[in-house]
Structures are given as structure tokens and as C-alpha cells.
Design a protein around this motif. Sequence first.
Motif, mmCIF file in Angstrom:
data_model
loop_
_atom_site.group_PDB
_atom_site.id
_atom_site.type_symbol
_atom_site.label_atom_id
_atom_site.label_comp_id
_atom_site.label_asym_id
_atom_site.label_seq_id
_atom_site.Cartn_x
_atom_site.Cartn_y
_atom_site.Cartn_z
ATOM 1 N N MET A 149 0.484 2.272 8.181
ATOM 2 C CA MET A 149 1.475 2.653 7.173
ATOM 3 C C MET A 149 0.893 3.506 6.055
ATOM 4 N N VAL A 150 -0.430 3.501 5.875
ATOM 5 C CA VAL A 150 -1.001 4.199 4.711
ATOM 6 C C VAL A 150 -2.093 5.197 5.064
ATOM 7 N N GLY A 177 0.815 -1.207 0.000
ATOM 8 C CA GLY A 177 0.000 0.000 0.000
ATOM 9 C C GLY A 177 0.850 1.258 0.000
ATOM 10 N N LEU A 178 1.981 1.234 0.713
ATOM 11 C CA LEU A 178 2.835 2.411 0.803
ATOM 12 C C LEU A 178 3.535 2.715 -0.516
ATOM 13 N N PHE A 179 3.947 1.675 -1.243
ATOM 14 C CA PHE A 179 4.724 1.891 -2.459
ATOM 15 C C PHE A 179 3.896 1.798 -3.742
ATOM 16 N N VAL A 180 2.658 1.309 -3.653
ATOM 17 C CA VAL A 180 1.832 1.174 -4.850
ATOM 18 C C VAL A 180 0.543 1.987 -4.732
ATOM 19 N N PHE A 219 -0.265 5.803 -6.359
ATOM 20 C CA PHE A 219 -1.351 5.814 -7.337
ATOM 21 C C PHE A 219 -2.440 6.796 -6.923
ATOM 22 N N MET A 220 -2.772 6.831 -5.633
ATOM 23 C CA MET A 220 -3.780 7.780 -5.164
ATOM 24 C C MET A 220 -3.311 9.213 -5.362
ATOM 25 N N ARG A 221 -2.059 9.486 -5.029
ATOM 26 C CA ARG A 221 -1.547 10.857 -5.073
ATOM 27 C C ARG A 221 -1.351 11.362 -6.502
ATOM 28 N N GLU A 222 -0.859 10.523 -7.373
ATOM 29 C CA GLU A 222 -0.469 10.983 -8.708
ATOM 30 C C GLU A 222 -1.541 10.754 -9.774
ATOM 31 N N THR A 223 -2.436 9.793 -9.555
ATOM 32 C CA THR A 223 -3.391 9.439 -10.611
ATOM 33 C C THR A 223 -4.839 9.610 -10.178
ATOM 34 N N PRO A 272 -1.379 9.363 1.452
ATOM 35 C CA PRO A 272 -1.835 8.660 2.661
ATOM 36 C C PRO A 272 -3.176 9.234 3.114
ATOM 37 N N SER A 273 -4.182 8.404 3.168
ATOM 38 C CA SER A 273 -5.523 8.921 3.401
ATOM 39 C C SER A 273 -6.443 7.808 3.895
ATOM 40 N N LEU A 274 -7.637 8.212 4.245
ATOM 41 C CA LEU A 274 -8.662 7.260 4.650
ATOM 42 C C LEU A 274 -8.996 6.306 3.517
ATOM 43 N N LEU A 275 -9.046 6.811 2.279
ATOM 44 C CA LEU A 275 -9.377 5.961 1.142
ATOM 45 C C LEU A 275 -8.282 4.934 0.872
ATOM 46 N N ALA A 276 -7.020 5.340 0.972
ATOM 47 C CA ALA A 276 -5.919 4.401 0.755
ATOM 48 C C ALA A 276 -5.953 3.278 1.784
ATOM 49 N N ALA A 277 -6.192 3.613 3.046
ATOM 50 C CA ALA A 277 -6.290 2.583 4.080
ATOM 51 C C ALA A 277 -7.485 1.673 3.833
ATOM 52 N N SER A 278 -8.589 2.232 3.363
ATOM 53 C CA SER A 278 -9.775 1.421 3.097
ATOM 54 C C SER A 278 -9.541 0.445 1.952
#
Length: 333
Positions: free
Chosen positions: A262-263, A148-151, A155-159, A183-189
Motif C-alpha cells: 500500500m505504501v 501509512g497511506l494516509f499519514v 508526511f513524506m511527500r509534503e514535509t 510512496p517510496s522505499l523509505l515510506a515502506a521501511s
Amino acid sequence: MVSLPNTSAQSDVALHSSSEKRGADRAYRPFSDALYRTFITTCASVIPALLILLAIVIIVAAWPAIITARSEILVGSNWDVSHNHFGALPALVGTVASSFIALVLATPLALGCAILCAELAPRWLRSPVAYLIDLLAAIPSVVYGLWGLFVVVPFMRETFMPFVQQTLKLGSIPIFAGAPYGPSLLAASVVLAIMILPYIASVSREVLSAVPQSQREAALALGATRWEMVRDAVLPFARSGLVGGVMLGLGRALGETMAVAMVIGNRNAIPGSLFDPAYTVASLLANEFVEASTALHVSALMAVAGALLLVTVLVNALARWLVLRTQHVASAE
């Protein structure tokens, strides 16, 4: 003249010895039954005893913070250790929000995988697909966190976040507002959804496989297509088990720690949108428990752990109520 053996006497002796053996077995059976009953009762009592002991330990350890902070732990938003303010509401909101979003994302995928493996896929394909799904549950959570941290986060931040806010022009909607940090609520979800998917899919697949074949044959005999058979005959029959599988995934999501920490961003504030960093109770405990230097800080963390335990118990109680309700509705139909 050869004398024949006294078969009557031998049979009497054999009958006597066998009756003595049966009497000994009957005398021994009550003792063995009592021993087995005691052993099984003791083993069954260990689980509730451990739960009660865990609750007692947490309450005793959290009592100083409960007396000092009182309701601030559950309704306060300010977590300031230096001034003895321990408001854990943002962590509680982040825990519930990330878990339910993950459940919304994972449930359709998990049910689709379960239906594919149990009803639609050829027999030669069912076992490999089921094995691959179950293999997801064996991956350590820290591996999910690194992925999640590296992929996911890049992806969330740039795309994804720029696409939603700039291309789709949805940045004015509150749930899609905020700076695209990554790093956000959506990424963790999203990470949580992938982690709980194999649990929901595995339970759902077993429940669907347990549906009697007569249900399918009856629907097909009435002219239903395969999808209509699944929709109208199989899924209603397995409804309670499917609800139980979904709630099992929810319970797994509520307690996840490392991957989420981590995310999710670890910001102690109530998230205003899916793109905001957030906090969860598990990540709060993982980040601060080792560094807790005062007794009141440790007590506050134990109080937060008790709140997480309470939420988990309530979720499981709700799951049990839903299962009983769906069983009652199914029996009434």
C-alpha cells in the motif's frame, strides 16, 4: 478371651498385592513410554515434513518458468508478462532493501524499549509499557498500511522529502535524489520498522529479564553506575538472545505483504534512492497472483515465491550462525 487379628498375615497380603501392582505398573510403563515417544516424534516430524512438502510443491509449480526463463528470474529486471519476460531482480532488491532499512530503524528503538522495561523503569511502569509495546503486534497489517497511506506517505511527500532535498540541500546525494512522490522505499521501511518493533522488543525484554541477578549485583558492587552495569554486564551476557530477536524481526519484515504493497509504490524497477518507488516479492505476488491468466505466468510467480522462501531460509540460517557464534565468543570470554 478376645482374639487379636492376625496382623502378620494381613501385612503379607498387603505386601503381595502392592508388589503385584508395582509389577503391573512396570509392565504398563514401557508401553506408555513408547506411545508417548512415538506421539512426540510424530509431532516434531510434522514441521520439517511441511517445509519439505512446501518446497516440493513450489519447485514443481515453478519448474516450467525455471526451464523457460532460467536465470532471468533472479538477475533479470524486465517483468513483461505479454512477452514472457519474468525478471524479478527489482522485487528481490526491494524486499531485501526495505527489510534491512526497517531493521536499522527498528533495532535501536526496540532495544531501548527492552532496556527501559527490564532495567531502568520503575516496577509499576514496566508492565503497562510492555503491554503497549506488545499490543503493536496485535494490530492487523492492513491497518498499518492504511495508516501509512494516509499519514506516512503525505508526511513524506509534503514535509520530509522537501525538507531533505531543499532545506538540507541533500538532493544531489544519490540516496536522497528523485521526485518526492510519497510512496517510496523509505515510506515502506518506516511502516515495516513500526511493525517489527514489538517482536524485537518483546524477545529482547525476555532475554534481558533472564540475565542472572548476580551479574547486576557484581557490576554494582564494583562501583559501576546503572548504565555501566547494563552496558558491561547485562548486554554482553544477553548478546546471543538479542541477535536472535533482531533476526526474528528481519524474518517478519521479509514476508510482510499488505502494508508494504500500500505504501511502497509498486514500481518494477531497482530503486536508485530512498525516495524512489519500489517493489517487493510479497507485494508482487499479492498484486499479480489473482490476475495471472497463463500457466507460465503462474509458474513464474511460484518461482518468485520460491526465491522468497530461499532468502528467508538463508536469513534464518545466518541468524542461527550468528547466535552460535556469539554464544561461542561469550563462552570464550
